[in-house]
Write a protein that holds these residues in place. Sequence first.
Motif, short mmCIF file in Angstrom:
data_model
loop_
_atom_site.label_atom_id
_atom_site.label_comp_id
_atom_site.label_asym_id
_atom_site.label_seq_id
_atom_site.Cartn_x
_atom_site.Cartn_y
_atom_site.Cartn_z
N ASN A 111 0.83 -1.20 0.00
CA ASN A 111 0.00 0.00 0.00
C ASN A 111 0.86 1.25 0.00
OD1 ASN A 111 -2.78 -0.67 -0.08
ND2 ASN A 111 -2.69 -1.45 2.01
N ARG A 112 1.95 1.21 0.75
CA ARG A 112 2.84 2.37 0.85
C ARG A 112 3.44 2.72 -0.51
NH1 ARG A 112 7.55 2.92 5.45
NH2 ARG A 112 8.24 5.04 4.92
N CYS A 113 3.68 1.67 -1.33
CA CYS A 113 4.31 1.89 -2.62
C CYS A 113 3.31 1.96 -3.77
CB CYS A 113 5.31 0.76 -2.90
SG CYS A 113 6.62 0.65 -1.68
N GLY A 114 2.05 1.75 -3.49
CA GLY A 114 1.05 1.78 -4.54
C GLY A 114 1.11 0.60 -5.50
N ASP A 115 1.62 -0.53 -5.02
CA ASP A 115 1.72 -1.74 -5.85
C ASP A 115 0.40 -2.51 -5.71
OD1 ASP A 115 2.26 -4.20 -7.02
OD2 ASP A 115 4.34 -4.23 -6.35
N THR A 116 -0.56 -2.21 -6.58
CA THR A 116 -1.90 -2.78 -6.44
C THR A 116 -1.90 -4.29 -6.68
OG1 THR A 116 -2.38 -2.20 -8.75
CG2 THR A 116 -3.08 -0.64 -7.05
N ALA A 117 -1.04 -4.78 -7.56
CA ALA A 117 -0.99 -6.22 -7.80
C ALA A 117 -0.54 -6.96 -6.55
CB ALA A 117 -0.06 -6.53 -8.97
N LEU A 118 0.46 -6.42 -5.86
CA LEU A 118 0.94 -7.06 -4.63
C LEU A 118 -0.10 -6.93 -3.52
CD1 LEU A 118 3.10 -8.53 -3.04
CD2 LEU A 118 4.21 -6.32 -2.59
N VAL A 119 -0.77 -5.78 -3.43
CA VAL A 119 -1.85 -5.62 -2.44
C VAL A 119 -2.91 -6.70 -2.66
CG1 VAL A 119 -3.76 -4.16 -1.71
CG2 VAL A 119 -1.53 -3.15 -2.10
N ALA A 120 -3.33 -6.86 -3.90
CA ALA A 120 -4.38 -7.84 -4.21
C ALA A 120 -3.91 -9.25 -3.88
CB ALA A 120 -4.75 -7.74 -5.69
N TRP A 121 -2.69 -9.60 -4.28
CA TRP A 121 -2.17 -10.94 -4.02
C TRP A 121 -2.09 -11.21 -2.52
CZ3 TRP A 121 1.72 -13.10 -1.26
CH2 TRP A 121 1.98 -14.46 -1.50
N ALA A 122 -1.59 -10.24 -1.75
CA ALA A 122 -1.44 -10.45 -0.30
C ALA A 122 -2.80 -10.63 0.37
CB ALA A 122 -0.68 -9.28 0.32
N TYR A 123 -3.81 -9.88 -0.07
CA TYR A 123 -5.15 -10.09 0.46
C TYR A 123 -5.68 -11.48 0.08
CZ TYR A 123 -6.05 -5.30 2.10
OH TYR A 123 -6.04 -4.11 2.79
N GLY A 124 -5.37 -11.91 -1.14
CA GLY A 124 -5.77 -13.25 -1.55
C GLY A 124 -5.14 -14.32 -0.67
N ALA A 125 -3.86 -14.13 -0.35
CA ALA A 125 -3.17 -15.08 0.52
C ALA A 125 -3.76 -15.04 1.93
CB ALA A 125 -1.68 -14.78 0.56
N GLN A 126 -4.12 -13.86 2.42
CA GLN A 126 -4.77 -13.77 3.73
C GLN A 126 -6.12 -14.49 3.72
OE1 GLN A 126 -4.60 -9.43 4.28
NE2 GLN A 126 -3.28 -9.76 6.04
N SER A 127 -6.84 -14.39 2.61
CA SER A 127 -8.11 -15.12 2.49
C SER A 127 -7.87 -16.62 2.56
CB SER A 127 -8.79 -14.75 1.17
OG SER A 127 -10.00 -15.46 1.01
N MET A 128 -6.83 -17.09 1.89
CA MET A 128 -6.48 -18.52 1.91
C MET A 128 -6.18 -18.99 3.33
SD MET A 128 -3.17 -20.22 0.00
CE MET A 128 -2.04 -19.12 0.89
N VAL A 129 -5.42 -18.19 4.08
CA VAL A 129 -5.08 -18.56 5.46
C VAL A 129 -6.33 -18.59 6.33
CG1 VAL A 129 -3.78 -17.86 7.50
CG2 VAL A 129 -2.72 -17.68 5.24
N ALA A 130 -7.19 -17.58 6.19
CA ALA A 130 -8.41 -17.54 6.99
C ALA A 130 -9.32 -18.72 6.67
CB ALA A 130 -9.15 -16.22 6.75
N ARG A 131 -9.40 -19.09 5.40
CA ARG A 131 -10.20 -20.25 5.01
C ARG A 131 -9.66 -21.51 5.66
NH1 ARG A 131 -9.85 -18.71 -0.07
NH2 ARG A 131 -8.42 -20.36 -0.66
N HIS A 132 -8.35 -21.64 5.66
CA HIS A 132 -7.70 -22.82 6.25
C HIS A 132 -8.03 -22.97 7.73
CE1 HIS A 132 -4.57 -25.85 6.86
NE2 HIS A 132 -4.15 -25.14 7.88
#
Length: 322
Positions: A111-132
Amino acid sequence: MTTDAGLPSVRESLQLALLAEPEGSPLVDELAEAAADHYHLNYSKHPVPVLFREVRAARTLLAGVLPAGTDGTELHRQLGRLSGLLGNLAFHLNDPTGARIHLGTAVSYANRCGDTALVAWAYGAQSMVARHTGNLTAAYTYAERGAAAAPAGLVRAQLHAWALLPTLAQQGRDREAAAALDVALSELEADPVGQAPGRFGFDEPELALHQAEAHLTLGRTEEARARAEASAAACTTGTPGWAAATLVLAQAEASDEPSDAAQRALDVLDRVPPSRLRATSRTRLDRLEGLLAARPAEYVADLRERLRTLPPPVDASGAASA
């Protein structure tokens, strides 16, 4: 092709560069990007504990030259990528708490760097962990955040297939799951390249795997078998992607063809050593064992014994499986 010797040499060269330019420089930024690229592109070629150690060491080195101030820099972005990799590696070591922390750090730096692809991917990974961990409410929240942040094309396809689709399927929201899949398919088709390698990447075999698991969750066994077969066939035998697809296929076969299902799982255990067997594959093996519990078919007893003696990913003293 990376090698076992090549993996630590990346960190060693990074360390030598920092000795020459201890305050950081454009060259250090370039080497930090090259190191993050190397780790994410070769993610599946090394045992998870080994790669975790190397990524952590590289991040520690780079953190020592992090510039002060509030503006995002290229080095901040690479630290975000390395944190994201550590989160995914922690998840594959069955450490969801550690994964949450690393992935939260990745979101912050992205978020600090404005890297939207990395923001999206990291949220996706957080979703995966929460699902697990069974927290489907959090999984859906993270999946929505990731999909909203994702740029069009491959990243948006990934977030809909990897984060939204399985979460909606587990919530029993069939129609919304189908809509998420439609978006994933259309975004993947519209992307001019259509695939990207590495841990941050996405392709059709991975999409087929997520489709298969969603079908399985929603009770559509035949559809699950077809998509799992397609995913496994597109993967190199013995790789993590192949193991995942093969075990999903085995789960889909368990009710009608328990012997074949057990034999597929035994094949995975024969081809993938314990040090390379991710926590996600272990979870799929546990589910398969449960499905086969009431089906005393050929190979089922052999599978049960193999799973009983399978060493854990990390033992009580913190040592990784050999």
